[in-house]
Design an enzyme around this catalytic site. Sequence first.
Site: not given
Length: 687
Positions: A258, A474
């Site tokens: 911005k 995992e």
Amino acid sequence: MSDKKDNDEKKNENDPYDFFKLSIDNESGGKKPQNQRPQKGPPFWSILLILAGILIVVNMLFSSKPEDLIDFSEFKSLIEQGEIVRVELGETYFTGYTAPSAGESRLPRGFGFMRPAVNSGSDGVYRTSGILMENFIQLLDQKGVEYKFITRQNNYFIQLLLNLIIPFGFIFLMYFFIFRKMGGGIGGMGSILGGGGRSKAVDEGKVKTRFADVAGVDEAKEELMELVDFLKQPKKYTDIGGKIPKGALLVGPPGTGKTLLARAVAGEAGVPFFRISGSDFVEMFVGVGASRVRDLFRNAREKAPCIIFIDELDAIGKSRVNNLGGNDEREQTLNQLLVEMDGFDNEKGLIILAATNRPDILDPALLRPGRFDRQIAVDKPDVKGREEILRLHAKNVKVDSSVDFDALAHATSGFAGADLANIVNEAALLAVRNGRKVVLMEDFDEAIEKTLVGLKKKSRVVKETERKIVAYHETGHALVAAFTPGSDPVHKITIIPRGMGALGYTLQRSEDEQFLYSRKELLGQIDVLLGGRAAEQIAFGEISTGASNDISRATDIVKRMITDYGMSEKFSNVTLGKSGRGYGGAQEPELVREFSEETQRYIDEEIAKIINERYQAVIKTLKKHSTLLEYIAKRLLEKETMEGKEFQEIVQAENHCSELEADASQKTEETETPKKTRKPRTKKTGA
């Protein structure tokens, strides 16, 4: 000339601090020279040295000096002989006087410079330095000597001078530290009581940023190009009767560019650029912020055409609705900003840009037409935008030709422009650390993982039992993701510790951008999160604390399905409660519950019910593929890291299934003894 004088007098009525500035301007002909430097106040240290010198000289001239003192024994002897008939007893010195001769009269005692000279044996006056003792008083009484006590022997002139200097010196110090340090003279007082803004002005032509330096926000650039065209050619719009928006509000998450866009507008237009943060207006003194707003707009009008950029507008622009006992200073600042935005004429080329990531809390008066007419969304970039940003930041970096920016763009889903710039920089640093002259693809991959998960913990020692738990955990995540329709493909599985307490992770990468999720897809995300804990239970018969982050994220998804998305059986298509959200969906804690205790009980029970159902479904899926679970977990223990390509090959290789089942059955026959229960340590091992 008279009109200008009337305008100046009217201006003075609005701002009391302008009276001083106007008086100075009138004395110099009504206009300040361009290059005239602000006049400095009186030199503080010079005045301080002069005052100290005056005190020393006065003390030397007018204070009595203890010269030609006689011994105390001699002083007592003169009293015993009857020569001294009168004594003055001071705190430091004793002064004795002889009887006056015929025709002599005693001189009256006055200030130090009026006292007679004190010399031993001259003029019948003697002085000594002694200690007041009881036997000395008895001696004076025996000899009939008159004596009196003198409480202080200070110089009265010096005392009077000090009494005058202390208060004036305090005022002078106040002048130095407030007026001089905070800006000097009237301007310094203005910075304390309202004037002297903190805006950083960049002169015309010194803003080097252009639209070519901004990537990934094409729609926002198109909106702002219209403002640039107006600043360059205002007559084109005024001739047709059109009016350019007075203000544009840039709305978007942090790091999306911005401020960079605002600078690009000023650079393209070639006009001065005033930048100030919303927090710079607010001070502890009431009225300071309002005066700073006046100063900012006054300076901007003098340099028009120009651009005013207010960063973090929500610091002063918060809504005044239901603001009980709020900050009066902030409200006055906001009121002054509203007045200034209504009062200026943007035909002179004064454009206001502002940025915020909290448009939901801004005051409605700021967002109405005539103030911030236009809201420009500066969102996180898509795949194409991320690739453009990566290429833009890699221009000044020596990148190997094998680097695939398209793959990197897909791997950085959800990253803002600032995050992507940081990844390019981290990749360059990693290349230097590894002794390379160019940046390779593996450096970018490592930089992305470092940003997402954290640094590798090479020095961390993990026990073998914990490594085994992490490997199965995992693997459970990866297998559930592989057999869940619509789930993102697995990119990498590793049991190498990273970041704050993570002993391993499973990385998934989406192939395409996705903005909407169905109920089935949300349940699939929950399944993947629960896969780690389910794999632990299947492999070891118990669960560990490693899934704490997984179950927290899964619970949050289920809760939002019920309260926000209306995906529950009882409250279908109903939103329960309202909570403040920043741009991009960042949720604030809900301070006030807007539903009953019974509804809260239903939410809690429904969350537990859905989590339990999905957990049982995940266990069923993993038991069905238990052979793969064992095989991949053992490969992870050997290699520590498995790439997504290898994982997909193992899952899809049907010809290996028979061999894997044979190996698993042979292993089962060899180890018929029951598994020993292990209690792992508390570690965060979520994906």
